[in-house]
Write a protein that holds these residues in place. Structure first.
Motif, short mmCIF file in Angstrom:
data_model
loop_
_atom_site.label_atom_id
_atom_site.label_comp_id
_atom_site.label_asym_id
_atom_site.label_seq_id
_atom_site.Cartn_x
_atom_site.Cartn_y
_atom_site.Cartn_z
N LEU A 1 19.89 -34.50 4.27
CA LEU A 1 20.53 -33.21 3.97
C LEU A 1 20.61 -32.97 2.46
O LEU A 1 20.49 -31.83 2.01
CB LEU A 1 21.93 -33.17 4.58
CG LEU A 1 21.98 -32.99 6.11
CD1 LEU A 1 23.40 -33.10 6.61
CD2 LEU A 1 21.37 -31.64 6.50
N GLU A 2 20.79 -34.05 1.69
CA GLU A 2 20.84 -33.90 0.23
C GLU A 2 19.46 -33.49 -0.30
O GLU A 2 19.36 -32.65 -1.21
CB GLU A 2 21.29 -35.21 -0.41
CG GLU A 2 21.48 -35.14 -1.92
CD GLU A 2 22.60 -34.20 -2.33
OE1 GLU A 2 22.56 -33.74 -3.49
OE2 GLU A 2 23.50 -33.92 -1.51
N ILE A 3 18.42 -34.07 0.26
CA ILE A 3 17.05 -33.68 -0.14
C ILE A 3 16.80 -32.22 0.22
O ILE A 3 16.29 -31.44 -0.59
CB ILE A 3 16.01 -34.58 0.57
CG1 ILE A 3 16.15 -36.04 0.09
CG2 ILE A 3 14.60 -34.08 0.29
CD1 ILE A 3 15.32 -37.01 0.89
N TYR A 4 17.20 -31.84 1.42
CA TYR A 4 17.02 -30.45 1.88
C TYR A 4 17.80 -29.48 0.99
O TYR A 4 17.28 -28.42 0.58
CB TYR A 4 17.48 -30.34 3.32
CG TYR A 4 17.52 -28.92 3.85
CD1 TYR A 4 16.36 -28.27 4.22
CD2 TYR A 4 18.74 -28.25 3.98
CE1 TYR A 4 16.40 -26.96 4.71
CE2 TYR A 4 18.79 -26.95 4.46
CZ TYR A 4 17.62 -26.31 4.83
OH TYR A 4 17.67 -25.03 5.29
N ARG A 5 19.03 -29.83 0.65
CA ARG A 5 19.89 -28.93 -0.13
C ARG A 5 19.35 -28.67 -1.51
O ARG A 5 19.54 -27.59 -2.09
CB ARG A 5 21.30 -29.54 -0.23
CG ARG A 5 22.34 -28.62 -0.85
CD ARG A 5 23.69 -29.31 -0.89
NE ARG A 5 23.73 -30.36 -1.88
CZ ARG A 5 24.07 -30.17 -3.16
NH1 ARG A 5 24.38 -28.96 -3.59
NH2 ARG A 5 24.08 -31.17 -4.00
N ASN A 6 18.65 -29.64 -2.07
CA ASN A 6 18.19 -29.52 -3.45
C ASN A 6 16.74 -29.06 -3.59
O ASN A 6 16.25 -28.95 -4.71
CB ASN A 6 18.37 -30.86 -4.18
CG ASN A 6 19.81 -31.12 -4.57
OD1 ASN A 6 20.28 -30.67 -5.61
ND2 ASN A 6 20.52 -31.84 -3.71
N THR A 7 16.05 -28.85 -2.48
CA THR A 7 14.64 -28.47 -2.58
C THR A 7 14.31 -27.13 -1.95
O THR A 7 13.22 -26.61 -2.13
CB THR A 7 13.74 -29.54 -1.92
OG1 THR A 7 14.18 -29.76 -0.58
CG2 THR A 7 13.79 -30.83 -2.70
N THR A 8 15.26 -26.55 -1.22
CA THR A 8 15.00 -25.27 -0.59
C THR A 8 16.30 -24.51 -0.42
O THR A 8 17.38 -25.02 -0.73
CB THR A 8 14.32 -25.47 0.79
OG1 THR A 8 13.96 -24.19 1.32
CG2 THR A 8 15.28 -26.16 1.76
N CYS A 9 16.22 -23.30 0.07
CA CYS A 9 17.43 -22.53 0.35
C CYS A 9 18.19 -23.15 1.52
O CYS A 9 17.59 -23.78 2.40
CB CYS A 9 17.08 -21.08 0.67
SG CYS A 9 16.31 -20.18 -0.70
#
Length: 332
Positions: free
Chosen positions: A85-93
């Motif tokens: 989730l941290e990767i997702y939060r920082n790489t896309t909307c």
């Protein structure tokens, strides 16, 4: 009149309230996310092996290993939920909605807090074992340790709700939310930030350092005493020598675990302390990732220092744990 490129926004149909899409699409960022994804998978697999090992083999149902099991569960959740989730939060909307954003930050507070409590319990366990060895069997029992672990999970579950209370308020009253749509940010007041810094960093770290400094001093004294009397004691009381060496080795191994944890834990809170009034933690991405990376290191430490873990992993991989009565296998 200049027309904006709607492709730059997370929600093109809501230009006035939409965030811009993340521009972190460089080769370096993609490489970092790939590495973090691999770390996430390794974290899940290794901690799952720890959970199965301690849960399955009866010889491993000691008070110390119960705490390690609790730590492995929290580390497993870091790899399974928080890192992706941290990767997702920082790489896309953020398209998962505000409720999922609140859930993410709740878990992002709750799970690391559990790790802190487990490290404190480990420090207390080693303190009693080394400094008060005669009282250890009566003070540190499996039932008491399970109760302490349960209370820690319960307490920090409630505390985390209080910690992200403002985030929940923003969900109930959307007008208070100062962020744009497509962004998941944690908003903290100065008072809550300072209180959290004291309760979850200064006090726990001080307690851990004080306890382990005491353990270290006593362990050094005992090691010197054993070396000076090793011949006599080994002849008269060989079982006592073996038990004492086992306790000292456990103290050393868990000491490495504690030092590694503090090395990954302190940079994030030091950054938070310097920027105590920040409202968006996105700039702390690398520090957050370093903190989560500790969850991958813990099972590696078990592999290096615990022969029982290596033996248990071998039995698990070869599926020998599926045999009848495999739980009573001599693993130590």
């Amino acid at each position: 009149m200049e027309i904006q490129d709607t492709g730059e926004f997370c929600f093109p149909q809501l230009l006035n309230s939409s965030c811009r899409k993340s521009t972190i699409q460089s080769t370096k960022a993609m490489f970092l996310n790939t590495v973090l994804s691999i770390i996430s998978v390794i974290t899940v697999v290794l901690n799952l092996l720890v959970i199965i090992s301690v849960s399955h083999f009866r010889q491993l149902h000691s008070p110390t290993n119960i705490i390690l099991l609790s730590l492995a569960v929290s580390d497993f959740l870091v790899g399974l939920l928080l890192l992706p989730l941290e990767i997702y939060r920082n790489t896309t909307c953020w398209y998962l909605g505000e409720i999922m954003c609140a859930v993410y930050y709740y878990l992002g507070c709750y799970i690391p807090y559990i790790s802190i409590s487990n490290i404190i319990l480990i420090s207390i366990d080693r303190y009693v074992a080394i400094c008060h060895p005669l009282q250890y069997p009566t003070r540190i029992t499996a039932v008491r340790v399970k109760l302490c672990v349960f209370l820690c999970w319960l307490w920090y579950g409630l505390y985390s709700i209080f910690y992200i209370k403002e985030q929940i308020i923003n969900l109930i009253e959307p007008g208070n939310n100062v962020s744009c749509l497509g962004q998941c940010s944690l908003f903290l007041s100065y008072v809550i930030g300072v209180a959290d810094l004291i309760l979850t960093f200064i006090i726990p770290v001080t307690a851990i350092v004080v306890l382990y400094m005491r353990v270290f001093v006593v362990a050094v004294i005992q090691a010197r005493s054993m070396r000076s009397h090793v011949t006599f004691v080994s002849v008269q009381h060989p079982s006592k020598v073996k038990a004492k060496r086992s306790e000292l080795k456990a103290a050393r191994t868990l000491g490495v675990l504690v030092i590694t944890y503090l090395s990954c834990f302190c940079p994030l809170y030091c950054y938070t302390f310097i920027y105590i009034n920040l409202t968006d933690l996105s700039n702390a991405y690398l520090f957050i990732v370093l903190f989560y990376f500790n969850s991958c290191l813990n099972p590696v430490i078990y592999t290096l220092f615990y022969p029982w873990f290596r033996k248990a992993v071998k039995l698990i991989i070869t599926l020998q744990i599926l045999k009848p009565d495999s739980c009573v296998t001599n693993i130590l």
